[in-house]
Design a protein around this motif. Structure first.
Motif, PDB file in Angstrom:
ATOM      1  N   PRO A 159       0.810  -1.229   0.000  1.00 57.52           N
ATOM      2  CA  PRO A 159       0.000   0.000   0.000  1.00 57.52           C
ATOM      3  C   PRO A 159       0.842   1.276   0.000  1.00 57.52           C
ATOM      4  O   PRO A 159       0.366   2.329  -0.383  1.00 57.52           O
ATOM      5  CB  PRO A 159      -0.825  -0.125   1.280  1.00 57.52           C
ATOM      6  N   GLU A 160       2.109   1.194   0.417  1.00 59.10           N
ATOM      7  CA  GLU A 160       2.962   2.382   0.460  1.00 59.10           C
ATOM      8  C   GLU A 160       3.663   2.664  -0.860  1.00 59.10           C
ATOM      9  O   GLU A 160       4.255   3.715  -1.027  1.00 59.10           O
ATOM     10  CB  GLU A 160       4.006   2.213   1.565  1.00 59.10           C
ATOM     11  N   LEU A 161       3.611   1.746  -1.810  1.00 61.86           N
ATOM     12  CA  LEU A 161       4.308   1.913  -3.079  1.00 61.86           C
ATOM     13  C   LEU A 161       3.402   2.614  -4.083  1.00 61.86           C
ATOM     14  O   LEU A 161       2.344   2.097  -4.445  1.00 61.86           O
ATOM     15  CB  LEU A 161       4.743   0.554  -3.630  1.00 61.86           C
ATOM     16  N   ASP A 162       3.821   3.782  -4.525  1.00 61.39           N
ATOM     17  CA  ASP A 162       3.078   4.512  -5.556  1.00 61.39           C
ATOM     18  C   ASP A 162       3.501   3.945  -6.905  1.00 61.39           C
ATOM     19  O   ASP A 162       4.571   4.267  -7.415  1.00 61.39           O
ATOM     20  CB  ASP A 162       3.390   6.009  -5.464  1.00 61.39           C
ATOM     21  N   ARG A 163       2.688   3.096  -7.482  1.00 57.86           N
ATOM     22  CA  ARG A 163       3.031   2.438  -8.750  1.00 57.86           C
ATOM     23  C   ARG A 163       2.860   3.371  -9.940  1.00 57.86           C
ATOM     24  O   ARG A 163       3.597   3.271 -10.911  1.00 57.86           O
ATOM     25  CB  ARG A 163       2.166   1.198  -8.937  1.00 57.86           C
ATOM     26  N   GLU A 164       1.884   4.231  -9.880  1.00 61.47           N
ATOM     27  CA  GLU A 164       1.557   5.067 -11.048  1.00 61.47           C
ATOM     28  C   GLU A 164       2.468   6.280 -11.207  1.00 61.47           C
ATOM     29  O   GLU A 164       2.722   6.718 -12.317  1.00 61.47           O
ATOM     30  CB  GLU A 164       0.091   5.500 -10.995  1.00 61.47           C
ATOM     31  N   LEU A 165       2.948   6.841 -10.111  1.00 64.77           N
ATOM     32  CA  LEU A 165       3.865   7.993 -10.127  1.00 64.77           C
ATOM     33  C   LEU A 165       3.321   9.155 -10.954  1.00 64.77           C
ATOM     34  O   LEU A 165       4.045   9.795 -11.721  1.00 64.77           O
ATOM     35  CB  LEU A 165       5.240   7.564 -10.660  1.00 64.77           C
ATOM     36  N   THR A 166       2.065   9.455 -10.786  1.00 64.98           N
ATOM     37  CA  THR A 166       1.414  10.501 -11.594  1.00 64.98           C
ATOM     38  C   THR A 166       1.973  11.899 -11.324  1.00 64.98           C
ATOM     39  O   THR A 166       1.815  12.788 -12.159  1.00 64.98           O
ATOM     40  CB  THR A 166      -0.101  10.503 -11.346  1.00 64.98           C
ATOM     41  N   ASP A 167       2.635  12.088 -10.190  1.00 64.04           N
ATOM     42  CA  ASP A 167       3.206  13.401  -9.881  1.00 64.04           C
ATOM     43  C   ASP A 167       4.505  13.675 -10.649  1.00 64.04           C
ATOM     44  O   ASP A 167       5.009  14.789 -10.635  1.00 64.04           O
ATOM     45  CB  ASP A 167       3.430  13.551  -8.377  1.00 64.04           C
ATOM     46  N   LEU A 168       5.066  12.660 -11.321  1.00 68.43           N
ATOM     47  CA  LEU A 168       6.308  12.833 -12.077  1.00 68.43           C
ATOM     48  C   LEU A 168       6.025  13.042 -13.564  1.00 68.43           C
ATOM     49  O   LEU A 168       5.070  12.483 -14.100  1.00 68.43           O
ATOM     50  CB  LEU A 168       7.195  11.594 -11.934  1.00 68.43           C
ATOM     51  N   PRO A 169       6.876  13.826 -14.240  1.00 72.12           N
ATOM     52  CA  PRO A 169       6.751  13.938 -15.696  1.00 72.12           C
ATOM     53  C   PRO A 169       7.028  12.569 -16.334  1.00 72.12           C
ATOM     54  O   PRO A 169       7.740  11.745 -15.754  1.00 72.12           O
ATOM     55  CB  PRO A 169       7.835  14.942 -16.093  1.00 72.12           C
ATOM     56  N   PRO A 170       6.495  12.311 -17.525  1.00 74.23           N
ATOM     57  CA  PRO A 170       6.618  10.986 -18.151  1.00 74.23           C
ATOM     58  C   PRO A 170       8.042  10.439 -18.216  1.00 74.23           C
ATOM     59  O   PRO A 170       8.266   9.267 -17.920  1.00 74.23           O
ATOM     60  CB  PRO A 170       6.041  11.196 -19.551  1.00 74.23           C
ATOM     61  N   GLU A 171       9.022  11.275 -18.590  1.00 69.28           N
ATOM     62  CA  GLU A 171      10.406  10.784 -18.699  1.00 69.28           C
ATOM     63  C   GLU A 171      10.949  10.340 -17.348  1.00 69.28           C
ATOM     64  O   GLU A 171      11.592   9.293 -17.241  1.00 69.28           O
ATOM     65  CB  GLU A 171      11.318  11.860 -19.298  1.00 69.28           C
ATOM     66  N   LEU A 172      10.710  11.108 -16.298  1.00 67.54           N
ATOM     67  CA  LEU A 172      11.178  10.739 -14.951  1.00 67.54           C
ATOM     68  C   LEU A 172      10.409   9.528 -14.413  1.00 67.54           C
ATOM     69  O   LEU A 172      10.976   8.696 -13.704  1.00 67.54           O
ATOM     70  CB  LEU A 172      11.045  11.921 -13.995  1.00 67.54           C
ATOM     71  N   ARG A 173       9.141   9.433 -14.750  1.00 69.64           N
ATOM     72  CA  ARG A 173       8.336   8.278 -14.338  1.00 69.64           C
ATOM     73  C   ARG A 173       8.924   6.998 -14.936  1.00 69.64           C
ATOM     74  O   ARG A 173       9.114   6.002 -14.247  1.00 69.64           O
ATOM     75  CB  ARG A 173       6.899   8.480 -14.833  1.00 69.64           C
ATOM     76  N   TRP A 174       9.246   7.056 -16.235  1.00 70.72           N
ATOM     77  CA  TRP A 174       9.830   5.889 -16.912  1.00 70.72           C
ATOM     78  C   TRP A 174      11.160   5.503 -16.279  1.00 70.72           C
ATOM     79  O   TRP A 174      11.436   4.334 -16.033  1.00 70.72           O
ATOM     80  CB  TRP A 174      10.001   6.193 -18.406  1.00 70.72           C
ATOM     81  N   GLU A 221      12.156   6.085 -13.220  1.00 71.69           N
ATOM     82  CA  GLU A 221      11.911   5.507 -11.893  1.00 71.69           C
ATOM     83  C   GLU A 221      11.457   4.062 -12.015  1.00 71.69           C
ATOM     84  O   GLU A 221      11.897   3.198 -11.248  1.00 71.69           O
ATOM     85  CB  GLU A 221      10.866   6.335 -11.131  1.00 71.69           C
ATOM     86  N   TRP A 222      10.597   3.758 -12.965  1.00 75.27           N
ATOM     87  CA  TRP A 222      10.172   2.375 -13.169  1.00 75.27           C
ATOM     88  C   TRP A 222      11.361   1.503 -13.571  1.00 75.27           C
ATOM     89  O   TRP A 222      11.478   0.377 -13.101  1.00 75.27           O
ATOM     90  CB  TRP A 222       9.080   2.285 -14.229  1.00 75.27           C
ATOM     91  N   MET A 223      12.255   2.026 -14.411  1.00 78.67           N
ATOM     92  CA  MET A 223      13.463   1.277 -14.790  1.00 78.67           C
ATOM     93  C   MET A 223      14.304   0.969 -13.554  1.00 78.67           C
ATOM     94  O   MET A 223      14.806  -0.142 -13.382  1.00 78.67           O
ATOM     95  CB  MET A 223      14.307   2.072 -15.792  1.00 78.67           C
ATOM     96  N   ARG A 224      14.476   1.954 -12.685  1.00 82.43           N
ATOM     97  CA  ARG A 224      15.295   1.776 -11.481  1.00 82.43           C
ATOM     98  C   ARG A 224      14.656   0.773 -10.530  1.00 82.43           C
ATOM     99  O   ARG A 224      15.349   0.016  -9.854  1.00 82.43           O
ATOM    100  CB  ARG A 224      15.526   3.115 -10.768  1.00 82.43           C
ATOM    101  N   ARG A 225      13.334   0.779 -10.468  1.00 80.96           N
ATOM    102  CA  ARG A 225      12.654  -0.202  -9.622  1.00 80.96           C
ATOM    103  C   ARG A 225      12.894  -1.622 -10.144  1.00 80.96           C
ATOM    104  O   ARG A 225      13.167  -2.537  -9.361  1.00 80.96           O
ATOM    105  CB  ARG A 225      11.151   0.077  -9.571  1.00 80.96           C
ATOM    106  N   ILE A 226      12.782  -1.798 -11.452  1.00 80.80           N
ATOM    107  CA  ILE A 226      13.056  -3.106 -12.061  1.00 80.80           C
ATOM    108  C   ILE A 226      14.498  -3.513 -11.753  1.00 80.80           C
ATOM    109  O   ILE A 226      14.774  -4.645 -11.358  1.00 80.80           O
ATOM    110  CB  ILE A 226      12.814  -3.072 -13.589  1.00 80.80           C
ATOM    111  N   GLU A 227      15.416  -2.572 -11.913  1.00 79.61           N
ATOM    112  CA  GLU A 227      16.835  -2.834 -11.631  1.00 79.61           C
ATOM    113  C   GLU A 227      17.029  -3.267 -10.177  1.00 79.61           C
ATOM    114  O   GLU A 227      17.747  -4.227  -9.898  1.00 79.61           O
ATOM    115  CB  GLU A 227      17.646  -1.575 -11.929  1.00 79.61           C
ATOM    116  N   ALA A 228      16.386  -2.573  -9.247  1.00 76.21           N
ATOM    117  CA  ALA A 228      16.528  -2.899  -7.830  1.00 76.21           C
ATOM    118  C   ALA A 228      15.985  -4.294  -7.516  1.00 76.21           C
ATOM    119  O   ALA A 228      16.607  -5.064  -6.778  1.00 76.21           O
ATOM    120  CB  ALA A 228      15.801  -1.853  -6.975  1.00 76.21           C
TER     121      ALA A 228
END
Length: 167
Positions: A8-23, A25-32
């Motif tokens: 519940p604490e993980l913001d999956r959508e990241l709507t507050d970030l611009p599209p490039e930064l959102r992408w 962040e998702w890449m870094r999460r996959i990497e982690a």
């Protein structure tokens, strides 16, 4: 690695970030997630850390491009992905850990089983029985010996246990 419910604490959508930064962040999460896992991570597990409908394949492709020229790469193994050291660095790894010459005491059947598992992974015990035409007890006994030599991972705790190669 699978989890029945999202964090519940993980913001999956990241709507507050611009599209490039959102992408990114998702890449870094996959990497982690890949970095933290000792086993291949399936698509469904990776999908739990990114926005709904996001292409895991495109994220993996972009992350792989970021890793170009680095010592590690992302490999698709056993229905999932994991980090692997590039083969060109094998001599450096051997020199650093001083593994020396290893003599393996594998029977012809063990080598054949490793080849079958590597080729078909993930593979069930019943499928191995079909390939070798031997009772599953013989296949299981040989598997235990290979696990002791660290060439196989214990089967995942599923209805139908599957084997994957580790080397």
């Amino acid at each position: 690695m699978a989890k029945d419910r999202p964090d519940p604490e993980l913001d999956r959508e990241l709507t507050d970030l611009p599209p490039e930064l959102r992408w990114r962040e998702w890449m870094r999460r996959i990497e982690a997630v890949l970095f933290a896992s000792a086993a291949p991570v399936p698509r469904d597990d990776l999908a739990r850390v990114v926005g709904q409908g996001v292409s895991i394949d495109l994220l993996i492709e972009d992350l792989s491009a970021d890793l170009e020229g680095r010592a590690v790469e992302i490999a698709q193994v056993a229905g999932g992905w994991m980090f692997r050291t590039r083969a060109t660095y094998a001599p450096a790894i051997r020199a650093a850990v001083d593994v020396g010459v290893q003599h393996l005491d594998l029977s012809e059947f063990d080598v054949a089983m490793l080849a079958a598992i590597a080729h078909h992974q993930p593979i069930t015990r019943d499928r191995l029985k079909d390939i070798f035409g031997k009772p599953s007890a013989v296949v299981c006994w040989s598997s235990r010996g290979l696990i002791m030599t660290r060439y196989l991972r214990w089967p995942r705790k599923q209805v139908f246990p599957t084997w994957t190669a580790t080397a």
